[in-house]
Design a protein around this motif. Structure first.
Motif, PDB file in Angstrom:
ATOM      1  N   ASP A 236       2.560  13.369  -1.241  1.00  0.00           N
ATOM      2  CA  ASP A 236       2.609  12.026  -0.658  1.00  0.00           C
ATOM      3  C   ASP A 236       2.985  12.164   0.804  1.00  0.00           C
ATOM      4  O   ASP A 236       3.898  12.925   1.139  1.00  0.00           O
ATOM      5  CB  ASP A 236       3.664  11.164  -1.356  1.00  0.00           C
ATOM      6  N   THR A 237       2.294  11.424   1.652  1.00  0.00           N
ATOM      7  CA  THR A 237       2.608  11.502   3.097  1.00  0.00           C
ATOM      8  C   THR A 237       2.689  10.094   3.694  1.00  0.00           C
ATOM      9  O   THR A 237       1.926   9.758   4.608  1.00  0.00           O
ATOM     10  CB  THR A 237       1.529  12.323   3.835  1.00  0.00           C
ATOM     11  N   PRO A 238       3.605   9.269   3.183  1.00  0.00           N
ATOM     12  CA  PRO A 238       3.680   7.906   3.735  1.00  0.00           C
ATOM     13  C   PRO A 238       4.187   7.938   5.178  1.00  0.00           C
ATOM     14  O   PRO A 238       5.183   8.615   5.463  1.00  0.00           O
ATOM     15  CB  PRO A 238       4.700   7.210   2.815  1.00  0.00           C
TER      16      PRO A 238
ATOM     17  N   GLN B  94       6.802   4.057   1.288  1.00  0.00           N
ATOM     18  CA  GLN B  94       7.416   4.293  -0.024  1.00  0.00           C
ATOM     19  C   GLN B  94       8.926   4.114   0.070  1.00  0.00           C
ATOM     20  O   GLN B  94       9.518   4.282   1.144  1.00  0.00           O
ATOM     21  CB  GLN B  94       7.095   5.702  -0.516  1.00  0.00           C
TER      22      GLN B  94
ATOM     23  N   ASP C  52       0.852  -1.201   0.000  1.00  0.00           N
ATOM     24  CA  ASP C  52       0.000   0.000   0.000  1.00  0.00           C
ATOM     25  C   ASP C  52       0.889   1.254   0.000  1.00  0.00           C
ATOM     26  O   ASP C  52       1.450   1.631   1.041  1.00  0.00           O
ATOM     27  CB  ASP C  52      -0.901  -0.022   1.250  1.00  0.00           C
TER      28      ASP C  52
ATOM     29  N   LYS D   1      -4.503  11.564  -8.726  1.00  0.00           N
ATOM     30  CA  LYS D   1      -4.763  11.531  -7.283  1.00  0.00           C
ATOM     31  C   LYS D   1      -6.229  11.172  -7.018  1.00  0.00           C
ATOM     32  O   LYS D   1      -6.831  11.642  -6.062  1.00  0.00           O
ATOM     33  CB  LYS D   1      -4.394  12.893  -6.678  1.00  0.00           C
TER      34      LYS D   1
ATOM     35  N   SER E   5       0.267   4.240   0.142  1.00  0.00           N
ATOM     36  CA  SER E   5      -0.102   5.327   1.060  1.00  0.00           C
ATOM     37  C   SER E   5       0.512   5.082   2.445  1.00  0.00           C
ATOM     38  O   SER E   5       0.588   5.975   3.273  1.00  0.00           O
ATOM     39  CB  SER E   5      -1.626   5.456   1.162  1.00  0.00           C
ATOM     40  N   GLN E   6       0.999   3.847   2.670  1.00  0.00           N
ATOM     41  CA  GLN E   6       1.574   3.503   3.975  1.00  0.00           C
ATOM     42  C   GLN E   6       3.098   3.497   3.981  1.00  0.00           C
ATOM     43  O   GLN E   6       3.716   3.754   5.011  1.00  0.00           O
ATOM     44  CB  GLN E   6       1.054   2.123   4.422  1.00  0.00           C
TER      45      GLN E   6
END
Ligand SMILES: Cc1cc2nc3c(=O)[nH]c(=O)nc-3n(C[C@H](O)[C@H](O)[C@H](O)COP(=O)(O)OP(=O)(O)OC[C@H]3O[C@@H](n4cnc5c(N)ncnc54)[C@H](O)[C@@H]3O)c2cc1C
Length: 329
Positions: free
Chosen positions: A44-46, A27, A22, A133, A24-25
């Motif tokens: 992006d805010t992983p 990178q 995932d 997005k 989003s969790q």
């Protein structure tokens, strides 16, 4: 920037496990030239970043009779300056040298450059929820489109940013990829797909996959190659258009040709029809013009980027004629 947890795996298998599937969790971090910029802008805010730099052995260049291998963490400076790359794969060396500034080439890596996300200013602006997005429109269609795609666009029109990718594709590069389902090898070209096929920011890597290595076959005898780039800022800038041409000659005639481009389509644009027109012919000005026309066949510029059609034609013609000049020496 939002705070995040930095993981430092010591093997690719561990990195795959930490990365999960995932984005989003978690990178991947290589040189950070792209990822950190996106994180600072909160595109992006992983919560987790998996640092590839803690894995030994990913920064080696190996040259042997079978070809060349570039580890994912080889820097662009090392690609540009490696003696084997300079001697046998000039287009790759020229493309790496054309990237950004010295600092960016010192930090930017092969894997990161090939997997970097679009530079589209709408994508990079957190307030524009574009198609990439999960929004409902591509703002470049009605907005500012001077840096966008003239080929293969729709429904997104970002232009592929990597200078290295077209040069490697023109040399028929393959990639070794590791992921949750194991390891696979594939043509580098297949790593990219048009937004019309899949809205994946141009990449086909499956969730959790890591590019580990790029392999180039030994060049054919009589091969000449070049990378010709046009940028707006003379200091450092992305390609408005960049042309990689790899042509093999035998007795003055073309026996093999590859042309791939950056900056004109959402993927590195492989001009297969244009390549075919070169085979068996002597490269001269009329043929170079004909091939350049074929490269931009079916172009569909947006409101502000029609100039890229003429620009691309010119760069293709110049690249091809420079190769003919080289083979005559
Ligand atoms: C001001 C500026 C100018 C630039 N100009 C140019 C230019 O002219 N031409 C050009 O080609 N590039 C240019 N770049 C891009 C730069 O060259 C870097 O190569 C690129 O941003 C990413 O490389 P990196 O190693 O820093 O990757 P990172 O930023 O660490 O990663 C980039 C992306 O790829 C993913 N990733 C990294 N490594 C892997 C891997 N092994 N497998 C799978 N995914 C991976 C990351 O998760 C991230 O999403 C420029 C960048 C900047 C900031």
């Amino acid at each position: 920037m939002k705070s995040f947890l930095m993981e430092n795996p010591t093997s690719l298998d561990e990195a795959v496990e930490l990365l999960g599937t995932d984005p989003s969790q978690a990178q991947l971090l290589a040189g950070g030239m792209d990822l950190v910029g996106r994180m600072k802008k909160r595109v992006d805010t992983p919560p987790r970043v998996v640092n590839l730099n803690s894995i030994p052995g990913l920064a080696s260049v190996q040259d042997n009779a079978g070809g060349l291998s570039l580890g994912a963490l080889v820097t662009l400076t090392d690609v540009a300056e490696n003696p084997a790359v300079l001697a046998k794969y000039s287009a790759v060396s020229e493309a790496a040298r054309s990237v950004g500034s010295t600092q960016i080439r010192n930090a930017g890596t092969v894997g990161g450059n090939l997997c970097q996300r679009p530079r589209c200013w709408y994508f990079r602006h957190r307030q524009y929820v574009c198609l990439q997005k999960h929004g409902s429109e591509c703002f470049s269609e009605v907005g500012e489109s001077r840096y966008h795609a003239i080929l293969g666009g729709g429904p997104c029109y970002f232009a592929h940013p990597s200078d290295l990718a077209p040069a490697l594709i023109a040399y028929d590069a393959t990639v070794r990829v590791v992921g949750p389902k194991g390891e696979r090898t594939a043509p580098l070209e297949s790593l990219y797909c048009l937004p019309a096929e899949k809205l994946t920011q141009g990449l086909t890597l499956a969730p959790g996959e890591i590019l580990a290595e790029v392999r180039l076959p030994a060049p054919r005898p009589g091969t000449r190659s070049t990378y010709v780039k046009f940028k707006e800022k003379p200091s450092f800038d992305f390609s408005l258009a960049g042309v990689a041409a790899v042509v093999s000659f035998e007795n003055g005639k073309v026996v093999h040709a590859r042309i791939a481009l950056s900056g004109v389509a959402p993927i590195p644009w492989h001009a297969t029809k244009a390549e075919k027109a070169l085979i068996g012919a002597k490269l001269d000005e009329p043929l170079a013009r004909q091939v350049a026309d074929l490269v931009v066949e079916n172009n569909a510029p947006l409101a502000d980027n029609g100039y890229k059609v003429a620009l691309t034609r010119t760069l293709v013609r110049r690249a091809l004629l420079s190769l003919d000049e080289l083979q005559r020496k």
